[in-house]
Scaffold this motif. Sequence first.
Motif, short mmCIF file in Angstrom:
data_model
loop_
_atom_site.label_atom_id
_atom_site.label_comp_id
_atom_site.label_asym_id
_atom_site.label_seq_id
_atom_site.Cartn_x
_atom_site.Cartn_y
_atom_site.Cartn_z
N GLY A 116 0.54 -1.64 0.19
CA GLY A 116 0.17 0.19 0.10
C GLY A 116 0.90 1.63 -0.06
N SER A 153 -1.47 -0.63 -7.33
CA SER A 153 -2.84 -1.11 -7.98
C SER A 153 -3.36 -0.66 -9.34
N HIS A 183 -0.48 -5.45 -5.12
CA HIS A 183 -0.93 -5.91 -4.59
C HIS A 183 -2.30 -6.92 -5.25
N THR A 235 -3.35 -1.76 4.82
CA THR A 235 -4.91 -1.90 4.51
C THR A 235 -4.33 -3.69 3.95
N HIS A 236 -5.95 -3.85 3.97
CA HIS A 236 -6.51 -5.48 4.25
C HIS A 236 -5.10 -6.19 4.41
N LYS A 273 -5.62 -8.88 6.11
CA LYS A 273 -6.34 -9.90 6.76
C LYS A 273 -6.01 -10.97 5.20
N GLN A 274 -6.61 -10.48 4.08
CA GLN A 274 -6.68 -10.84 3.20
C GLN A 274 -4.64 -10.73 2.66
N HIS A 275 -3.41 -9.43 2.85
CA HIS A 275 -2.23 -9.81 2.43
C HIS A 275 -1.61 -10.65 3.74
N ASP A 298 -3.85 -1.53 10.08
CA ASP A 298 -5.09 -1.61 10.12
C ASP A 298 -5.92 -2.70 11.26
N PRO A 346 -8.55 -5.03 11.13
CA PRO A 346 -9.18 -6.35 10.57
C PRO A 346 -9.87 -6.90 11.75
N THR A 354 -12.86 6.63 2.49
CA THR A 354 -13.44 5.46 2.92
C THR A 354 -13.27 4.97 0.73
N GLY A 372 -11.02 3.88 -0.71
CA GLY A 372 -10.10 2.86 -1.37
C GLY A 372 -9.18 3.76 -2.47
#
Length: 339
Positions: free
Chosen positions: A157, A183, A202, A225-226, A228-230, A248, A250, A324, A326
């Motif tokens: 990020g 991205s 990412h 950020t994210h 949990k995903q990364h 962040d 999660p 918000t 992103g």
Amino acid sequence: MRAVAFRGPLPHDGPRELEDITLPTPEPGPRDLLVKIEAVSVNPVDTKVRRRREVAEGGWLVPGYDAAGSVVAVGSEVTLFRPGDAVFYAGSIVRQGTDAEYHLVDERVVGRKPASLGWAEAAAVPLTAITAWEVLFDRLDVTRPVPGAAPAILIVGGAGGVGSIAIQLARQLTGLTVTATASRPETEAFARELGAHHVIDHGKPMAPQVEALGIGAPGLVFVMTHAKQHLPDAVALIAPQGRIAVIDDPDVLDANPLKGKSVSLHWEMMFTRSMFGTADMDAQGKLLGEVARLIDAGTLRTTLADHYGAINAANLSRAHALMTSGTARGKVVLEGFGD
């Protein structure tokens, strides 16, 4: 004094909105500075507080943490500043925010404004600089090598507010190879402009992209950020005994996959010192002083990306919406009260 405030949890799609109001000018406590606010910047935490914070019946909560302005009064025990000083800082999450004409802040978390920056440029810096600095040097301890790992860091990020400062700090103050993620073409270009040696996407699996760089497995990963995903991808690409930091929120984060590589996980919240009044609370003021020196020396640059005009409810609401979405790049700043 004029201020922007809300009365309770305020979702962005709800019927209520931020409001322009008038509040009494506060009086400084013993260690407080009363600052005349010249400019503020907006951070994701502003919108999180807006969505979650309960407010006493009949009361108001002023959002905002980043600010630049002039000291107009000081408390009885203040020793570091005097009226007339130009300052910048990120405030405290347990006090009223900076989206007001006057604001109280503990002198220990305040730095002198970089002389080379205007109000808006300076307001863009504090919260993200403190967060990035504390992650790199306090949590990840980037000056301590990870045995056998490539001397490299992955910043997930890199074009956001914190990432855009973290890239600069890692590139300018360490010998690490800096790989950032982005991205979109414009955010990739921004990350390279800030000093990233490499930029990967990412939005795709990161581990094979890092491997393809040929630099070896990095020992350090900073996830903005994210998480949990990364996190699974970060664990896959990091060297054994590496260190990962996240900032962040999660809903849940499974740390079990870190065990096989003995990878350590570090949380960062830049408000911890001010919230708990830690013994080293003044480290943030000193940190901002060093950041100001580096900016004035041309080593670091402000990451102001958008100026949304005067400090009022309508403009602040637009800035919150961007946070918000992103899609924010760098920092969004508001300046003055439309006088």
